[in-house]
Design a protein around this motif. Structure first.
Motif, PDB file in Angstrom:
ATOM      1  N   ALA A 189       2.536   6.225 -15.557  1.00 55.07           N
ATOM      2  CA  ALA A 189       2.309   5.264 -14.479  1.00 55.07           C
ATOM      3  C   ALA A 189       3.652   4.801 -13.929  1.00 55.07           C
ATOM      4  CB  ALA A 189       1.513   4.063 -14.995  1.00 55.07           C
ATOM      5  N   ALA A 190       3.968   5.205 -12.688  1.00 55.83           N
ATOM      6  CA  ALA A 190       5.163   4.719 -12.000  1.00 55.83           C
ATOM      7  C   ALA A 190       4.775   3.424 -11.303  1.00 55.83           C
ATOM      8  CB  ALA A 190       5.654   5.759 -11.004  1.00 55.83           C
ATOM      9  N   LYS A 191       5.437   2.317 -11.663  1.00 54.14           N
ATOM     10  CA  LYS A 191       5.043   0.995 -11.172  1.00 54.14           C
ATOM     11  C   LYS A 191       5.990   0.497 -10.084  1.00 54.14           C
ATOM     12  CE  LYS A 191       2.390  -0.428 -15.078  1.00 54.14           C
ATOM     13  NZ  LYS A 191       2.008  -1.523 -15.954  1.00 54.14           N
ATOM     14  N   TYR A 192       5.378  -0.170  -9.077  1.00 56.75           N
ATOM     15  CA  TYR A 192       6.110  -0.664  -7.917  1.00 56.75           C
ATOM     16  C   TYR A 192       5.579  -2.014  -7.483  1.00 56.75           C
ATOM     17  CZ  TYR A 192       7.573   4.197  -7.266  1.00 56.75           C
ATOM     18  OH  TYR A 192       8.098   5.450  -7.439  1.00 56.75           O
ATOM     19  N   ASP A 193       6.431  -2.778  -6.790  1.00 62.60           N
ATOM     20  CA  ASP A 193       6.012  -3.936  -6.015  1.00 62.60           C
ATOM     21  C   ASP A 193       6.199  -3.528  -4.562  1.00 62.60           C
ATOM     22  OD1 ASP A 193       5.407  -5.703  -8.143  1.00 62.60           O
ATOM     23  OD2 ASP A 193       7.548  -6.109  -8.415  1.00 62.60           O
ATOM     24  N   VAL A 194       5.116  -3.536  -3.784  1.00 60.22           N
ATOM     25  CA  VAL A 194       5.185  -3.093  -2.394  1.00 60.22           C
ATOM     26  C   VAL A 194       4.824  -4.234  -1.451  1.00 60.22           C
ATOM     27  CG1 VAL A 194       4.721  -0.669  -2.934  1.00 60.22           C
ATOM     28  CG2 VAL A 194       2.814  -2.206  -2.418  1.00 60.22           C
ATOM     29  N   LYS A 195       5.278  -4.102  -0.223  1.00 61.24           N
ATOM     30  CA  LYS A 195       4.950  -5.024   0.857  1.00 61.24           C
ATOM     31  C   LYS A 195       4.002  -4.321   1.813  1.00 61.24           C
ATOM     32  CE  LYS A 195       7.867  -8.230  -0.428  1.00 61.24           C
ATOM     33  NZ  LYS A 195       7.330  -9.343  -1.156  1.00 61.24           N
ATOM     34  N   ALA A 196       3.249  -5.076   2.586  1.00 57.35           N
ATOM     35  CA  ALA A 196       2.339  -4.503   3.578  1.00 57.35           C
ATOM     36  C   ALA A 196       3.124  -3.567   4.492  1.00 57.35           C
ATOM     37  CB  ALA A 196       1.681  -5.610   4.386  1.00 57.35           C
ATOM     38  N   GLY A 197       2.610  -2.352   4.665  1.00 57.91           N
ATOM     39  CA  GLY A 197       3.263  -1.351   5.497  1.00 57.91           C
ATOM     40  C   GLY A 197       4.167  -0.398   4.744  1.00 57.91           C
ATOM     41  N   ASP A 198       4.486  -0.694   3.484  1.00 58.27           N
ATOM     42  CA  ASP A 198       5.334   0.205   2.692  1.00 58.27           C
ATOM     43  C   ASP A 198       4.647   1.542   2.449  1.00 58.27           C
ATOM     44  OD1 ASP A 198       7.380  -1.612   2.480  1.00 58.27           O
ATOM     45  OD2 ASP A 198       7.072  -2.058   0.349  1.00 58.27           O
ATOM     46  N   GLU A 199       5.464   2.571   2.266  1.00 58.44           N
ATOM     47  CA  GLU A 199       5.003   3.903   1.879  1.00 58.44           C
ATOM     48  C   GLU A 199       5.785   4.361   0.654  1.00 58.44           C
ATOM     49  OE1 GLU A 199       4.187   5.737   6.344  1.00 58.44           O
ATOM     50  OE2 GLU A 199       5.648   6.684   5.038  1.00 58.44           O
ATOM     51  N   ILE A 200       5.108   5.087  -0.201  1.00 59.22           N
ATOM     52  CA  ILE A 200       5.758   5.783  -1.311  1.00 59.22           C
ATOM     53  C   ILE A 200       5.308   7.225  -1.222  1.00 59.22           C
ATOM     54  CG2 ILE A 200       6.034   5.999  -3.810  1.00 59.22           C
ATOM     55  CD1 ILE A 200       5.300   3.001  -3.998  1.00 59.22           C
ATOM     56  N   LYS A 201       6.253   8.148  -1.373  1.00 62.85           N
ATOM     57  CA  LYS A 201       5.932   9.572  -1.314  1.00 62.85           C
ATOM     58  C   LYS A 201       6.211  10.206  -2.669  1.00 62.85           C
ATOM     59  CE  LYS A 201       7.267   9.468   3.454  1.00 62.85           C
ATOM     60  NZ  LYS A 201       8.473   9.547   4.253  1.00 62.85           N
ATOM     61  N   MET A 202       5.407  11.216  -2.995  1.00 62.75           N
ATOM     62  CA  MET A 202       5.527  11.897  -4.276  1.00 62.75           C
ATOM     63  C   MET A 202       5.313  13.395  -4.073  1.00 62.75           C
ATOM     64  SD  MET A 202       3.335  11.339  -7.810  1.00 62.75           S
ATOM     65  CE  MET A 202       1.767  11.880  -7.157  1.00 62.75           C
ATOM     66  N   LYS A 203       6.179  14.185  -4.706  1.00 63.12           N
ATOM     67  CA  LYS A 203       6.051  15.646  -4.691  1.00 63.12           C
ATOM     68  C   LYS A 203       5.823  16.128  -6.118  1.00 63.12           C
ATOM     69  CE  LYS A 203       9.656  16.103  -1.170  1.00 63.12           C
ATOM     70  NZ  LYS A 203      10.944  16.763  -0.908  1.00 63.12           N
ATOM     71  N   ILE A 204       4.914  17.088  -6.263  1.00 60.75           N
ATOM     72  CA  ILE A 204       4.664  17.712  -7.561  1.00 60.75           C
ATOM     73  C   ILE A 204       4.793  19.221  -7.376  1.00 60.75           C
ATOM     74  CG2 ILE A 204       3.046  18.088  -9.457  1.00 60.75           C
ATOM     75  CD1 ILE A 204       1.624  15.491  -8.590  1.00 60.75           C
ATOM     76  N   ALA A 205       5.774  19.808  -8.052  1.00 65.36           N
ATOM     77  CA  ALA A 205       5.960  21.261  -8.008  1.00 65.36           C
ATOM     78  C   ALA A 205       5.550  21.839  -9.352  1.00 65.36           C
ATOM     79  CB  ALA A 205       7.423  21.606  -7.726  1.00 65.36           C
TER      80      ALA A 205
END
Length: 168
Positions: A118-134
């Motif tokens: 579990a990668a944990k974050y605190d985000v604000k409205a409108g935030d994006e997080i991107k993730m790639k899996i190879a």
């Protein structure tokens, strides 16, 4: 080459596109919140079961590992090892995990069955997080090579458009 859905709980838009050997996700948050991106390495993949997982944290934006694919519904090899590299475009506040029902905090490595990260974050409205899996069926180095050759950008829409062109 593209899929989008809204998860009502935890209130997040999830988008997926891909190259041949890389899955590329974009998570969009409509509200301020504490959130986590879960990678389950103890469930099902396609028509088989994941087991014997190993995960290693490289840094706050990357981890790598492998799992075995077993119990295929329609035959094939008894066990297939799948290697992966996962990269996030933003540093996680913490990398936690689980093994069975045991919750683990601040992990650097994790091995076994029924495990996840579990990668944990605190985000604000409108935030994006991107993730790639190879992935690779041979080793972690080849999974990393696939990532570095097939998906060199963090521009989700560019990869989505390339995927659409390949499909067409």
């Amino acid at each position: 080459g593209y899929q989008r859905l809204y998860l009502r709980d935890p209130k997040v838009w999830v988008e997926l596109t891909s190259t041949e050997r890389v899955s590329f996700y974009r998570f969009k948050y409509p509200e301020d919140m504490a959130t986590q991106i879960l990678v389950n390495l103890g469930g099902y993949v396609g028509n088989s079961t994941m087991t014997n997982a190993a995960v290693k944290k490289i840094n706050d934006k990357e981890f790598e590992g492998s799992f075995s694919s077993v119990k295929r519904y329609w035959g094939g090899p008894k066990e297939v090892k799948i290697y992966f590299v996962i990269q996030l475009d933003k540093e996680a506040k913490s990398l936690d995990g689980w093994k069975g029902k045991e919750l683990l905090t601040g992990i650097n490595q994790l091995n076994g069955d029924s495990v996840g990260v579990a990668a944990k974050y605190d985000v604000k409205a409108g935030d994006e997080i991107k993730m790639k899996i190879a992935i690779s069926y041979t080793n972690i180095d080849n999974a990393r090579k696939n990532l570095n050759e097939e998906c060199t950008t963090w521009d989700f829409d560019e990869v989505r458009n390339e995927s659409r062109q390949v499909w067409n």
